[in-house]
Motif scaffolding. Sequence first.
Motif, PDB file in Angstrom:
ATOM      1  N   SER A 113       1.127  -1.076   0.160  1.00 58.75           N
ATOM      2  CA  SER A 113      -0.177   0.204  -0.091  1.00 58.75           C
ATOM      3  C   SER A 113       1.072   1.353  -0.028  1.00 58.75           C
ATOM      4  O   SER A 113       1.384   1.746   1.092  1.00 58.75           O
ATOM      5  N   LYS A 114       1.046   1.806  -1.248  1.00 56.21           N
ATOM      6  CA  LYS A 114       2.112   2.940  -1.255  1.00 56.21           C
ATOM      7  C   LYS A 114       1.671   4.132  -0.454  1.00 56.21           C
ATOM      8  O   LYS A 114       2.371   4.804   0.242  1.00 56.21           O
ATOM      9  N   LYS A 140       6.326   0.031  11.975  1.00 55.17           N
ATOM     10  CA  LYS A 140       6.545  -0.051  10.539  1.00 55.17           C
ATOM     11  C   LYS A 140       6.301  -1.617  10.157  1.00 55.17           C
ATOM     12  O   LYS A 140       7.149  -2.470  10.527  1.00 55.17           O
ATOM     13  N   PRO A 141       5.287  -1.895   9.074  1.00 52.99           N
ATOM     14  CA  PRO A 141       5.126  -3.004   8.686  1.00 52.99           C
ATOM     15  C   PRO A 141       6.269  -3.556   7.823  1.00 52.99           C
ATOM     16  O   PRO A 141       7.015  -3.112   7.537  1.00 52.99           O
ATOM     17  N   ARG A 147       5.739 -12.251   3.875  1.00 48.04           N
ATOM     18  CA  ARG A 147       6.159 -12.324   5.576  1.00 48.04           C
ATOM     19  C   ARG A 147       4.807 -11.801   6.309  1.00 48.04           C
ATOM     20  O   ARG A 147       4.630 -12.375   7.643  1.00 48.04           O
ATOM     21  N   ARG A 148       4.280 -10.860   6.094  1.00 50.19           N
ATOM     22  CA  ARG A 148       3.079 -10.337   6.856  1.00 50.19           C
ATOM     23  C   ARG A 148       1.978 -11.254   6.970  1.00 50.19           C
ATOM     24  O   ARG A 148       1.413 -11.459   8.034  1.00 50.19           O
ATOM     25  N   LEU A 149       1.747 -12.129   5.878  1.00 50.74           N
ATOM     26  CA  LEU A 149       0.941 -13.024   6.260  1.00 50.74           C
ATOM     27  C   LEU A 149       1.259 -14.255   6.989  1.00 50.74           C
ATOM     28  O   LEU A 149       0.496 -14.534   7.747  1.00 50.74           O
ATOM     29  N   ARG A 211      -5.983  -2.399   7.141  1.00 54.58           N
ATOM     30  CA  ARG A 211      -5.725  -2.598   5.733  1.00 54.58           C
ATOM     31  C   ARG A 211      -4.730  -3.719   5.541  1.00 54.58           C
ATOM     32  O   ARG A 211      -4.153  -4.032   4.479  1.00 54.58           O
ATOM     33  N   GLY A 212      -4.342  -4.370   6.629  1.00 54.01           N
ATOM     34  CA  GLY A 212      -3.549  -5.692   6.487  1.00 54.01           C
ATOM     35  C   GLY A 212      -2.085  -5.377   6.625  1.00 54.01           C
ATOM     36  O   GLY A 212      -1.317  -6.292   6.338  1.00 54.01           O
ATOM     37  N   GLU A 213      -1.895  -4.076   7.117  1.00 56.30           N
ATOM     38  CA  GLU A 213      -0.296  -3.587   7.050  1.00 56.30           C
ATOM     39  C   GLU A 213       0.009  -4.118   8.587  1.00 56.30           C
ATOM     40  O   GLU A 213      -0.207  -3.094   9.660  1.00 56.30           O
ATOM     41  N   TRP A 214       0.336  -5.086   8.744  1.00 51.65           N
ATOM     42  CA  TRP A 214       0.579  -5.614  10.183  1.00 51.65           C
ATOM     43  C   TRP A 214       2.057  -5.172  10.952  1.00 51.65           C
ATOM     44  O   TRP A 214       2.788  -5.151  10.276  1.00 51.65           O
TER      45      TRP A 214
END
Length: 349
Positions: A113-114, A140-141, A147-149, A211-214
């Motif tokens: 997500s830019k 900071k994700p 890797r976030r998944l 947003r899924g930015e874990w």
Amino acid sequence: MAAATSLKRRTRAPKPISPLSLTGSSDEEREYDETFCEECRSGDAADELLLCDKCDRGFHLFCLRPILVSVPKGLWFCPPCSNLKKPKKFPLIQTKIIDFFRVQRSSDLTQKSKSGNQRTRKRAGTLVVSKKKRKLLSFKPTEDPARRLEQMASLATALTATGTDFSNELTYMPGMAPRSANCPRIEKGGMQVLSREDTETLNLCKNMMERGEWPPLMVVFDSQEGFTVEADRYIKDFTIITEYTGDVDYLRNRENDDGDSMMTLISAVDPSQSLVICPDKRSNIARFINGINNHTPNGKKKQNLKCVRYNVNGECRVLLIANRDIPKGERLYYDYNGQEHEYPTQHFV
């Protein structure tokens, strides 16, 4: 926050005594006298020696793996009788993970997500100020979507294994404390107010997760500590790690609860108004971050997080914040007691 637990039959296992002293003792008394821990073979610390409700063998709280902090309420079965196995991993499938955490469908975890990343960098830059006026930093994700998944799947594994629903907010359930009871002004000694800028940073963290930015955290299972959390990338001092979430209830309703992760929300002047967060039914990653053994110097050295309660827009919230730079791979620990010194941490690793 320590749950008050009454001693039950299975914990009353006196120290072994000599055969000569058994004269005149009943069969039941002899059974207790001969009880010892299957791990250390000692009958000492009788008040912390649990008896399995199936096989009647004894185990010290501190000899169990994972360790137990307090005497459990209700039936308890030893590891051999409970057939404990390593938790089954949550499937590493994007759609399942998105559904589990209710990530916004407009977000694709396989793409960066830019706008979100640019915003994060911009906000982080404005938070680098003089030490006297240090502001909280957003996490900071991890840049790698795959890797976030894996990070999200590790939390889903822990929540599933403990029968817990994911919730990133405080929840107010019928029969427990209402939302109106969460009033920071009743805190004994007052409560610090989260600044407008830090509140924006907290909201940014929440929005990124939606947003899924874990956050760069990995939940792992350790044979000694149970579920625990590791930093999956370098984390800077003063970074918001997570908010402590779960069901809000009155402390008076939980004084005999054996929950091992309850957190003080409000310590009121009037004890009947004191609130706790109970993460046994609904919670986030905070539940799996372990505490330090604050009875030892080495335990205190491990602490890298601080638990802080804030007045956020008229409601009390509990944040876990990095109190020093944390390298990748280091496990996260904080002092469960804060300044209250009520929670029994002497058996923590």
